[in-house]
Design a protein around this motif. Structure first.
Motif, PDB file in Angstrom:
ATOM      1  N   PRO A 116      -7.107  -2.426   5.683  1.00 34.02           N
ATOM      2  CA  PRO A 116      -6.451  -2.873   4.451  1.00 34.02           C
ATOM      3  C   PRO A 116      -6.403  -4.387   4.243  1.00 34.02           C
ATOM      4  O   PRO A 116      -6.164  -4.844   3.134  1.00 34.02           O
ATOM      5  CB  PRO A 116      -5.028  -2.330   4.603  1.00 34.02           C
ATOM      6  CG  PRO A 116      -4.798  -2.372   6.070  1.00 34.02           C
ATOM      7  CD  PRO A 116      -6.131  -2.028   6.686  1.00 34.02           C
ATOM      8  N   ILE A 140      -8.689   3.132   2.953  1.00 31.31           N
ATOM      9  CA  ILE A 140      -7.878   1.912   2.867  1.00 31.31           C
ATOM     10  C   ILE A 140      -7.080   1.739   4.157  1.00 31.31           C
ATOM     11  O   ILE A 140      -6.922   0.624   4.658  1.00 31.31           O
ATOM     12  CB  ILE A 140      -6.949   1.959   1.645  1.00 31.31           C
ATOM     13  CG1 ILE A 140      -7.764   1.954   0.359  1.00 31.31           C
ATOM     14  CG2 ILE A 140      -5.968   0.793   1.656  1.00 31.31           C
ATOM     15  CD1 ILE A 140      -6.972   2.323  -0.877  1.00 31.31           C
ATOM     16  N   PHE A 189       1.650   1.862  -3.506  1.00 29.36           N
ATOM     17  CA  PHE A 189       0.429   2.407  -4.107  1.00 29.36           C
ATOM     18  C   PHE A 189       0.275   3.879  -3.732  1.00 29.36           C
ATOM     19  O   PHE A 189      -0.136   4.701  -4.550  1.00 29.36           O
ATOM     20  CB  PHE A 189      -0.775   1.580  -3.640  1.00 29.36           C
ATOM     21  CG  PHE A 189      -2.119   2.120  -4.026  1.00 29.36           C
ATOM     22  CD1 PHE A 189      -2.443   2.403  -5.339  1.00 29.36           C
ATOM     23  CD2 PHE A 189      -3.098   2.311  -3.063  1.00 29.36           C
ATOM     24  CE1 PHE A 189      -3.693   2.876  -5.691  1.00 29.36           C
ATOM     25  CE2 PHE A 189      -4.347   2.775  -3.398  1.00 29.36           C
ATOM     26  CZ  PHE A 189      -4.650   3.062  -4.718  1.00 29.36           C
ATOM     27  N   LYS A 216      -7.534  -6.703   0.964  1.00 32.76           N
ATOM     28  CA  LYS A 216      -7.544  -5.899  -0.256  1.00 32.76           C
ATOM     29  C   LYS A 216      -6.269  -6.138  -1.051  1.00 32.76           C
ATOM     30  O   LYS A 216      -5.254  -6.547  -0.514  1.00 32.76           O
ATOM     31  CB  LYS A 216      -7.679  -4.422   0.078  1.00 32.76           C
ATOM     32  CG  LYS A 216      -8.994  -4.048   0.720  1.00 32.76           C
ATOM     33  CD  LYS A 216      -9.178  -2.569   0.720  1.00 32.76           C
ATOM     34  CE  LYS A 216     -10.423  -2.067   1.396  1.00 32.76           C
ATOM     35  NZ  LYS A 216     -11.567  -2.880   1.425  1.00 32.76           N
ATOM     36  N   THR A 217      -6.349  -5.873  -2.340  1.00 28.89           N
ATOM     37  CA  THR A 217      -5.186  -5.951  -3.206  1.00 28.89           C
ATOM     38  C   THR A 217      -5.219  -4.755  -4.150  1.00 28.89           C
ATOM     39  O   THR A 217      -6.276  -4.170  -4.387  1.00 28.89           O
ATOM     40  CB  THR A 217      -5.147  -7.287  -3.980  1.00 28.89           C
ATOM     41  OG1 THR A 217      -3.896  -7.403  -4.643  1.00 28.89           O
ATOM     42  CG2 THR A 217      -6.272  -7.385  -4.992  1.00 28.89           C
ATOM     43  N   ILE A 218      -4.066  -4.402  -4.676  1.00 29.18           N
ATOM     44  CA  ILE A 218      -3.951  -3.250  -5.569  1.00 29.18           C
ATOM     45  C   ILE A 218      -3.875  -3.751  -7.005  1.00 29.18           C
ATOM     46  O   ILE A 218      -3.035  -4.598  -7.320  1.00 29.18           O
ATOM     47  CB  ILE A 218      -2.691  -2.413  -5.245  1.00 29.18           C
ATOM     48  CG1 ILE A 218      -2.619  -2.079  -3.748  1.00 29.18           C
ATOM     49  CG2 ILE A 218      -2.622  -1.168  -6.115  1.00 29.18           C
ATOM     50  CD1 ILE A 218      -3.766  -1.282  -3.216  1.00 29.18           C
ATOM     51  N   ILE A 255       0.836  -1.204   0.000  1.00 21.16           N
ATOM     52  CA  ILE A 255       0.000   0.000   0.000  1.00 21.16           C
ATOM     53  C   ILE A 255       0.869   1.253   0.000  1.00 21.16           C
ATOM     54  O   ILE A 255       0.489   2.277  -0.585  1.00 21.16           O
ATOM     55  CB  ILE A 255      -0.989  -0.024   1.179  1.00 21.16           C
ATOM     56  CG1 ILE A 255      -1.942  -1.224   1.013  1.00 21.16           C
ATOM     57  CG2 ILE A 255      -1.787   1.275   1.250  1.00 21.16           C
ATOM     58  CD1 ILE A 255      -2.816  -1.502   2.197  1.00 21.16           C
ATOM     59  N   GLU A 275      -6.166   0.928  -8.175  1.00 22.24           N
ATOM     60  CA  GLU A 275      -7.282   0.925  -7.244  1.00 22.24           C
ATOM     61  C   GLU A 275      -7.124  -0.238  -6.267  1.00 22.24           C
ATOM     62  O   GLU A 275      -6.585  -1.285  -6.624  1.00 22.24           O
ATOM     63  CB  GLU A 275      -8.575   0.760  -8.047  1.00 22.24           C
ATOM     64  CG  GLU A 275      -9.830   1.087  -7.331  1.00 22.24           C
ATOM     65  CD  GLU A 275     -11.028   1.107  -8.270  1.00 22.24           C
ATOM     66  OE1 GLU A 275     -12.109   0.745  -7.796  1.00 22.24           O
ATOM     67  OE2 GLU A 275     -10.880   1.475  -9.438  1.00 22.24           O
ATOM     68  N   ALA A 276      -7.593  -0.047  -5.060  1.00 22.94           N
ATOM     69  CA  ALA A 276      -7.609  -1.127  -4.067  1.00 22.94           C
ATOM     70  C   ALA A 276      -8.974  -1.801  -4.132  1.00 22.94           C
ATOM     71  O   ALA A 276      -9.999  -1.129  -4.057  1.00 22.94           O
ATOM     72  CB  ALA A 276      -7.362  -0.575  -2.672  1.00 22.94           C
TER      73      ALA A 276
END
Length: 153
Positions: A123, A119, A47, A126-128, A44, A55-56
């Motif tokens: 977090p 986020i 990111f 979640k993945t980016i 993150i 986007e997450a």
């Protein structure tokens, strides 16, 4: 346009919040039990350095499968994260957003900081991905939902 946005973002302050994420990641790694959170912090943080065009998304939305981060353990992980680090990173992003909103040209950056604050609160799970991959996953999920609705009707 994304490259220009990312360059301006990085130069005008994105680097500081990205380094904040990485600092929290280093602290998480030092604790040993925080290694899973530390790995997420580095992803993150990267990111946060260059957020435009990415986007997450929830891994469950992307893969259509539950995993350790999208189930009950993910919820526990997000609660622990919120208490020890999430709230502080979120406050940093909100303060950065307020500073960006002061200028008209900074409004898109302020909006991005608010997304990153969300986020920061939870977090785990979640993945980016690129915006195109996120849109394709949402479209596929919507098509599957409509198909189920038709079959049930």
């Amino acid at each position: 346009m994304r490259a220009i946005g990312n360059f301006l973002w990085f130069v005008l302050g994105g680097v500081f919040m990205g380094l904040g994420w990485w600092l929290v990641g280093v602290l998480a790694f030092i604790t040993i039990v925080g290694i899973p959170w530390g790995k997420a912090c580095f992803v993150i943080g990267q990111f946060t350095f260059f957020p435009f065009g990415k986007e997450a998304v929830s891994r469950k939305e992307l893969t259509k499968k539950d995993d350790i981060g999208t189930g009950g353990l993910g919820l526990v992980g997000n609660i622990l994260w919120f208490v020890f680090a999430g709230v502080w990173l979120a406050i940093g992003h909100v303060l950065s957003a307020i500073a960006c909103f002061i200028t008209i040209i900074g409004i898109p950056f302020g909006i991005q900081h608010l997304k990153l604050a969300g986020i920061a609160l939870a977090p785990i799970g979640k993945t980016i991905v690129t915006k195109e991959v996120a849109a394709a996953a949402r479209k596929q999920g919507a098509e599957e939902h409509v198909s189920k609705m038709r079959n049930n009707a």
